[in-house]
Design an enzyme around this catalytic site. Structure first.
Site, PDB file in Angstrom:
ATOM      1  N   LYS A 277      25.827  30.209  44.551  1.00  0.00           N
ATOM      2  CA  LYS A 277      26.868  30.741  43.670  1.00  0.00           C
ATOM      3  C   LYS A 277      27.222  29.728  42.586  1.00  0.00           C
ATOM      4  CE  LYS A 277      29.638  33.854  45.401  1.00  0.00           C
ATOM      5  NZ  LYS A 277      30.699  34.505  46.183  1.00  0.00           N
TER       6      LYS A 277
ATOM      7  N   LYS B  65      47.831  61.640  37.405  1.00  0.00           N
ATOM      8  CA  LYS B  65      47.650  61.433  38.834  1.00  0.00           C
ATOM      9  C   LYS B  65      46.663  62.457  39.414  1.00  0.00           C
ATOM     10  CE  LYS B  65      50.086  61.330  43.166  1.00  0.00           C
ATOM     11  NZ  LYS B  65      51.231  61.875  43.880  1.00  0.00           N
TER      12      LYS B  65
ATOM     13  N   ASN C 296      42.343  43.822  46.089  1.00  0.00           N
ATOM     14  CA  ASN C 296      41.868  42.974  47.190  1.00  0.00           C
ATOM     15  C   ASN C 296      43.036  42.191  47.781  1.00  0.00           C
ATOM     16  OD1 ASN C 296      42.039  40.283  45.798  1.00  0.00           O
ATOM     17  ND2 ASN C 296      40.613  41.299  44.421  1.00  0.00           N
TER      18      ASN C 296
END
Ligand code: CTP
Length: 401
Positions: free
Chosen positions: A338, A287, A208
């Site tokens: 929250k 990979k 992120n």
């Protein structure tokens, strides 16, 4: 440092040029800077440079008839809040340690009452010499004498080892810490920062946009105010704040483990990290190749552990501060829900859509919601100032406990 009177003492080492940057940083931080230089320092950088950067005359001479009209060294000492010696040579440290007083810098030091910050710079053998060791011991045993650096590395003389002057940013931070109220002394604080990386395969991850800046600012501010600080950080290129115990982690699971292992010994935990909510179910061990994955790749993600909610369920538990980065119009409602779900003492929420708040920026605009129902919107502030407000509030709760 804002509004503080800092006396920057520059002594004669090759690292003197770095103090020009330090001078600028101090001025930028709002300090009123006066510079004093030893004669040797003037061989490396001219007083003119420092006069221009500090916007003040530079003191160099004990017997300058212009400066001594007001007994310059006493005036300089009396009108300073902090005495920073950067770079501090072996010679100046020795003279300060032994109380010699035959030039402007040494007399001003003896006349000064207040915090002293030393940033030594010298060859590794000079730094390790028993004479320098003894002098440093004498100096650091004195009240309010602080050390920043020296670091390890390659030196101008070609040797490698301890003796490199601390970087200007580090000295700036240490200077701020010398002047900060030590209102968090004895308090243990854990801060989580940055985003986590959830492995897809050995070279790819789900991540992120968190930069870690808010969490790092919190750690630096808490440390400057005297707290014992642990910084659990996701991958970040930011330098560690001085004096902070940094634990580097990658994934949400690693972050959870690192925090849980330390949670019982903390007075305050601030979850500024952007922890991934989902992680790839079966990361590939090699990979992933396009031929194997085909035209469309579907990743299965599992929910990660909610670290903050887990801490909220501890009994007894440390003071808990949560963060919420949202992109909603009903911030109040979402933030309160929250906070209740996670069981924290207060929650710092921001709308990350504006350019002056949220990921990667140096400023933030937050609203602080408290468990008691309070709502405190703050203006746009540097992240360090937001950190100070958060810590003020946490300290208030700690004192009531
Ligand atoms: N948090 C956590 N563990 C997670 C996810 C989040 O401890 N696995 C913490 C964050 O550090 C932050 C707070 O919980 O202090 C809120 O994080 P946020 O991502 O805004 O909330 P979520 O619970 O993930 O809810 P959602 O993403 O659905 O808004």
């Amino acid at each position: 440092l804002s509004g503080k009177r800092v006396l920057l003492v520059v002594t004669g080492g090759i690292a003197a040029y770095k103090s020009a940057t330090l001078c600028r940083l101090l001025v930028k931080a709002g300090a009123m800077v006066r510079v004093a230089m030893t004669r040797a320092a003037c061989e490396f950088v001219t007083p003119t440079t420092f006069a221009a950067l500090s916007d003040n005359p530079v003191s160099t001479d004990l017997f300058d008839p212009l400066q001594e009209g007001r007994i310059g060294h006493i005036d300089l000492a009396d009108s300073s809040d902090l005495f920073v010696v950067a770079p501090a040579t072996a010679n100046t440290l020795a003279r300060m340690a032994r109380g010699m007083a035959d030039d402007l810098v040494s007399t001003t030091y003896l006349a000064f009452r207040g915090p002293v910050l030393l940033a030594p710079a010298m060859n590794v053998h000079m730094w390790q010499h028993p004479a320098t060791r003894e002098n440093m011991e004498l100096l650091l045993a004195r009240q309010d004498h602080h050390l920043v650096g020296p670091g390890d590395g390659e030196m101008a003389c070609g040797h490698v080892g301890a003796g490199r002057v601390a970087e200007p940013e580090q000295i700036l931070q240490a200077a701020g810490a010398c002047l900060a109220a030590q209102d968090l002394k004895g308090v243990s604080v854990l801060v989580s920062a940055g985003g986590t990386h959830e492995a897809i395969d050995p070279v790819r991850y789900v991540g992120n946009r968190s930069s870690g800046k808010m969490g790092f600012a919190l750690a630096a501010e808490a440390r400057a105010r005297g707290a014992e600080v642990t910084l659990v950080s996701g991958p970040s290129a930011l330098p560690s704040p001085l004096g902070v115990d940094r634990v580097d982690v990658e994934s949400a699971a690693q972050m959870a483990a690192a925090i849980k292992a330390r949670s019982r010994t903390q007075d305050l935990i601030i979850m500024a990290a952007a922890v991934a909510d989902y992680t790839p179910r079966d990361p590939w061990s090699t990979k992933l190749k396009k031929e194997a994955a085909g035209a469309r790749l579907t990743l299965k993600l599992d929910r990660t552990e909610d670290i903050l909610a887990g801490l909220g369920a501890m009994d007894p538990r440390p003071i808990l501060v949560g963060f919420a980065a949202e992109t909603v119009d009903n911030l109040d409602e979402v933030a309160r829900a929250k906070m209740a779900a996670k069981g924290c003492d207060f929650l710092v929420a921001n709308d990350v859509r504006p350019a002056d708040a949220g990921f990667g920026t140096d400023t933030n605009r937050v609203v602080i919601y408290s468990a008691g129902g309070g709502r405190d919107p703050l203006p746009v502030l540097p992240k360090r100032a937001v950190a100070a407000k958060i810590l003020d509030r946490a300290l208030g709760i700690l004192q009531k406990r």
